[in-house]
Write a protein that holds these residues in place. Sequence first.
Motif, short mmCIF file in Angstrom:
data_model
loop_
_atom_site.label_atom_id
_atom_site.label_comp_id
_atom_site.label_asym_id
_atom_site.label_seq_id
_atom_site.Cartn_x
_atom_site.Cartn_y
_atom_site.Cartn_z
N VAL A 1 0.86 -1.19 0.00
CA VAL A 1 0.00 0.00 0.00
C VAL A 1 0.89 1.24 0.00
N PRO B 1 3.43 3.71 -5.72
CA PRO B 1 2.73 4.29 -6.86
C PRO B 1 2.55 3.31 -8.02
N THR C 1 -0.44 1.18 -6.97
CA THR C 1 -1.67 1.96 -7.08
C THR C 1 -2.19 1.99 -8.52
N ARG C 2 -1.26 2.07 -9.48
CA ARG C 2 -1.68 2.04 -10.89
C ARG C 2 -2.52 0.80 -11.19
N ASP D 1 -4.08 -1.20 -9.01
CA ASP D 1 -5.35 -1.12 -8.25
C ASP D 1 -6.39 -0.32 -9.05
N ILE D 2 -5.98 0.83 -9.56
CA ILE D 2 -6.91 1.70 -10.29
C ILE D 2 -7.39 1.01 -11.57
N SER E 1 -1.32 12.22 -6.69
CA SER E 1 -1.50 11.79 -5.30
C SER E 1 -0.25 11.91 -4.43
N LYS F 1 -9.35 3.72 -4.54
CA LYS F 1 -8.11 2.92 -4.51
C LYS F 1 -6.88 3.69 -4.04
N LEU F 2 -7.00 5.00 -3.87
CA LEU F 2 -5.84 5.74 -3.39
C LEU F 2 -5.59 5.38 -1.92
N PRO F 3 -4.32 5.16 -1.57
CA PRO F 3 -4.03 4.88 -0.16
C PRO F 3 -4.43 6.07 0.71
N GLN G 1 -0.24 8.05 4.54
CA GLN G 1 0.89 8.26 3.63
C GLN G 1 1.73 9.46 4.06
#
Lengths: 224, 224
Positions: free
Chosen positions: A14, A17, A20-21, A23-24, A164, A202-204, A209
């Motif tokens: 988590v 970056p 995260t890509r 996840d999105i 983000s 989906k952004l942590p 952070q």
Amino acid sequence: MASNHEEVKLFGIVGSPFVTRVDIALNLKGVQYKFVEEKWKSFSDTLIKYNPVYKKVPVLVHNEKPISESLVIIEYIDETWTPNSILPSDPYKRALARFWSKFIDDKSFSAVQKVAFTLDEKEREKHIEEMQASFQILENELTDKFFGGEEIGLVDITGAFIASWVPIIEEVIGLKLLTIEKFPKLYKWSQDFVNHQVVKEKLPNRETQVAKFKALYESLVASK
Amino acid sequence: MASNHEEVKLFGIVGSPFVTRVDIALNLKGVQYKFVEEKWKSFSDTLIKYNPVYKKVPVLVHNEKPISESLVIIEYIDETWTPNSILPSDPYKRALARFWSKFIDDKSFSAVQKVAFTLDEKEREKHIEEMQASFQILENELTDKFFGGEEIGLVDITGAFIASWVPIIEEVIGLKLLTIEKFPKLYKWSQDFVNHQVVKEKLPNRETQVAKFKALYESLVASK
């Protein structure tokens, strides 16, 4: 085409970056998946088995078949699950999307990373210039709401860290990097992007952070 | 799909491994095109207009639409002209091809370049190790005649410099880098690749390349 009986796992961390890509992209397609949390610098044997070459996250495992490298994974996702195209269908527009996605990875990512982890002010100033030069090129390229047009696509997802991560760096280090005055279109894009339902889910968590990066940054300063 | 009335130009420099990739991909598809020779460090205004971001070759211009970055160009070629697929049709196999192609660009290319242009022997030894480590990974991956199976594909084309450049470096500097003893499968691949009709027609003349690299290398030694 994906079948109904499938198992999708994403090995990640988590806050990464690159993770995260993915996840999105999966969320955009409405794919159900299991997130398997890995530990930074202490990856599981399973992760290393799936990505023996680079030994890093993200790794997508679809019905036991592993795929590594975030942009490779995203193209796989786009080719495997039909709804909500990530890349355009026209070959020339696809080429442009791949070009700008690569540009962000080659030019903006390393610059942002250097801005975040360079303590020497003069040195950091140089990295900020480099980063902002890449932002200016992106600013000039942005003609619609998103790089992908009215909906988010490959370039937007690749640039997720700009929308983000950069504000977190700004907050912790006390810098102004992506302002509405300097980059009006890119700034608006960053707001539209982080507020897009598919992305937002989906952004942590931002506070976590900020706290994580603050602790890391302070330990860097202390060890200087 | 490409129409019958089309104009295809490739802006390049003979001997550039990135340009050679595009030459091979176009030849594999049987596309007629005009090669526009550019000059190293003195690019034409046209080239800079077509690739203002990186200002480098290759640039493919198809009906006045420019595309840059060799791997982006190759995917465009594959999606535009149907015969002789460069990427497999199965999404998972496509992902693997993209992964290995990226691996060669990230790991083997810079290592080979450093071997070619490092004069300090100890330093060069380190680069040779790095290069051969990447070759060993490729050696282990090679199960068919080509990385693409029985026919050449994306990974083979990306690795063209291993088959065509490395022997030139060996000859000029007097090193043994890609030997049949150390890398039996990769060595055989390199032979099959350079002797493939589609490749052979597009590889720059070997003697000219040896002479060019020799002159460059000697000027490096002289200026040391």
